[in-house]
Design a protein around this motif. Structure first.
Motif, PDB file in Angstrom:
ATOM      1  N   MET A 154      21.082-112.626  69.856  1.00 46.59           N
ATOM      2  CA  MET A 154      22.327-112.882  70.571  1.00 46.59           C
ATOM      3  C   MET A 154      22.048-113.238  72.024  1.00 46.59           C
ATOM      4  N   GLU A 155      21.111-112.513  72.647  1.00 48.35           N
ATOM      5  CA  GLU A 155      20.776-112.775  74.053  1.00 48.35           C
ATOM      6  C   GLU A 155      20.251-114.197  74.240  1.00 48.35           C
ATOM      7  N   GLU A 156      19.440-114.683  73.285  1.00 48.73           N
ATOM      8  CA  GLU A 156      18.931-116.047  73.366  1.00 48.73           C
ATOM      9  C   GLU A 156      20.072-117.054  73.277  1.00 48.73           C
ATOM     10  N   THR A 157      21.071-116.765  72.457  1.00 53.01           N
ATOM     11  CA  THR A 157      22.209-117.659  72.309  1.00 53.01           C
ATOM     12  C   THR A 157      23.024-117.707  73.597  1.00 53.01           C
ATOM     13  N   ILE A 158      23.230-116.553  74.214  1.00 55.94           N
ATOM     14  CA  ILE A 158      23.941-116.515  75.495  1.00 55.94           C
ATOM     15  C   ILE A 158      23.163-117.314  76.532  1.00 55.94           C
ATOM     16  N   ASP A 159      21.861-117.133  76.579  1.00 55.06           N
ATOM     17  CA  ASP A 159      21.028-117.898  77.509  1.00 55.06           C
ATOM     18  C   ASP A 159      21.123-119.392  77.238  1.00 55.06           C
ATOM     19  N   SER A 160      21.186-119.749  75.971  1.00 55.32           N
ATOM     20  CA  SER A 160      21.312-121.159  75.600  1.00 55.32           C
ATOM     21  C   SER A 160      22.637-121.740  76.092  1.00 55.32           C
ATOM     22  N   VAL A 161      23.716-120.997  75.928  1.00 51.78           N
ATOM     23  CA  VAL A 161      25.028-121.445  76.410  1.00 51.78           C
ATOM     24  C   VAL A 161      24.999-121.602  77.927  1.00 51.78           C
ATOM     25  N   ILE A 162      24.458-120.608  78.619  1.00 52.76           N
ATOM     26  CA  ILE A 162      24.402-120.648  80.079  1.00 52.76           C
ATOM     27  C   ILE A 162      23.561-121.834  80.550  1.00 52.76           C
ATOM     28  N   ARG A 163      22.409-122.037  79.941  1.00 53.18           N
ATOM     29  CA  ARG A 163      21.551-123.180  80.318  1.00 53.18           C
ATOM     30  C   ARG A 163      22.263-124.506  80.082  1.00 53.18           C
ATOM     31  N   SER A 164      22.914-124.635  78.939  1.00 53.10           N
ATOM     32  CA  SER A 164      23.602-125.889  78.605  1.00 53.10           C
ATOM     33  C   SER A 164      24.723-126.189  79.592  1.00 53.10           C
ATOM     34  N   ILE A 165      25.525-125.181  79.881  1.00 52.99           N
ATOM     35  CA  ILE A 165      26.644-125.390  80.802  1.00 52.99           C
ATOM     36  C   ILE A 165      26.123-125.643  82.217  1.00 52.99           C
ATOM     37  N   HIS A 166      25.097-124.916  82.618  1.00 52.39           N
ATOM     38  CA  HIS A 166      24.496-125.149  83.934  1.00 52.39           C
ATOM     39  C   HIS A 166      24.007-126.588  84.040  1.00 52.39           C
ATOM     40  N   ASN A 167      23.307-127.074  83.028  1.00 49.93           N
ATOM     41  CA  ASN A 167      22.823-128.461  83.052  1.00 49.93           C
ATOM     42  C   ASN A 167      23.967-129.461  83.099  1.00 49.93           C
ATOM     43  N   GLU A 168      25.020-129.196  82.341  1.00 53.58           N
ATOM     44  CA  GLU A 168      26.192-130.080  82.348  1.00 53.58           C
ATOM     45  C   GLU A 168      26.848-130.099  83.727  1.00 53.58           C
ATOM     46  N   PHE A 169      27.050-128.933  84.304  1.00 50.09           N
ATOM     47  CA  PHE A 169      27.685-128.846  85.619  1.00 50.09           C
ATOM     48  C   PHE A 169      26.806-129.462  86.708  1.00 50.09           C
ATOM     49  N   ALA A 170      25.505-129.400  86.537  1.00 48.16           N
ATOM     50  CA  ALA A 170      24.597-129.930  87.551  1.00 48.16           C
ATOM     51  C   ALA A 170      24.518-131.453  87.510  1.00 48.16           C
ATOM     52  N   THR A 171      24.872-132.053  86.374  1.00 52.15           N
ATOM     53  CA  THR A 171      24.674-133.497  86.232  1.00 52.15           C
ATOM     54  C   THR A 171      25.952-134.301  86.034  1.00 52.15           C
ATOM     55  N   THR A 172      27.065-133.644  85.752  1.00 48.31           N
ATOM     56  CA  THR A 172      28.306-134.343  85.410  1.00 48.31           C
ATOM     57  C   THR A 172      29.462-133.792  86.237  1.00 48.31           C
TER      58      THR A 172
END
Length: 102
Positions: free
Chosen positions: A1-19
């Protein structure tokens, strides 16, 4: 579960940083960004505001307070983070604006 939360956070961070995100995102849109099922994200976070709180704590707060021994260090790290991550900060601000609007 922790890896999934980290995956969501990384994905959203990357989206917010580039779009530029010009509207309040939904769980369905966040699911597309993170390539997870929206129900999975809902199971991890009670609300979008909870998700954004975790995003703030995991991405911004941890980086800002790292190696701070004085209040000056903290202030300098804060301004350095904001100046080098403008798009992320503005997107996070916009997403949480409705929550804290006075």
């Amino acid at each position: 579960m922790e890896e999934t939360i980290d995956s969501v956070i990384r994905s959203i961070h990357n989206e917010f940083a580039t779009t530029v995100v010009d509207h309040r995102l939904t769980f369905i849109e966040l699911a597309k960004i993170s390539e997870l099922d929206s129900n999975s994200i809902r199971d991890m976070f009670n609300s979008l505001d909870d998700l954004y709180t975790v995003l703030f704590e995991e991405v911004m707060f941890k980086k800002i307070i790292r190696d701070c021994s004085t209040i000056e260090d903290l202030i300098n790290h804060f301004f350095d983070f904001v100046s080098t991550n403008k798009s992320f900060c503005l997107n996070l601000y916009y997403q949480t604006l409705q929550t804290y609007k006075i």
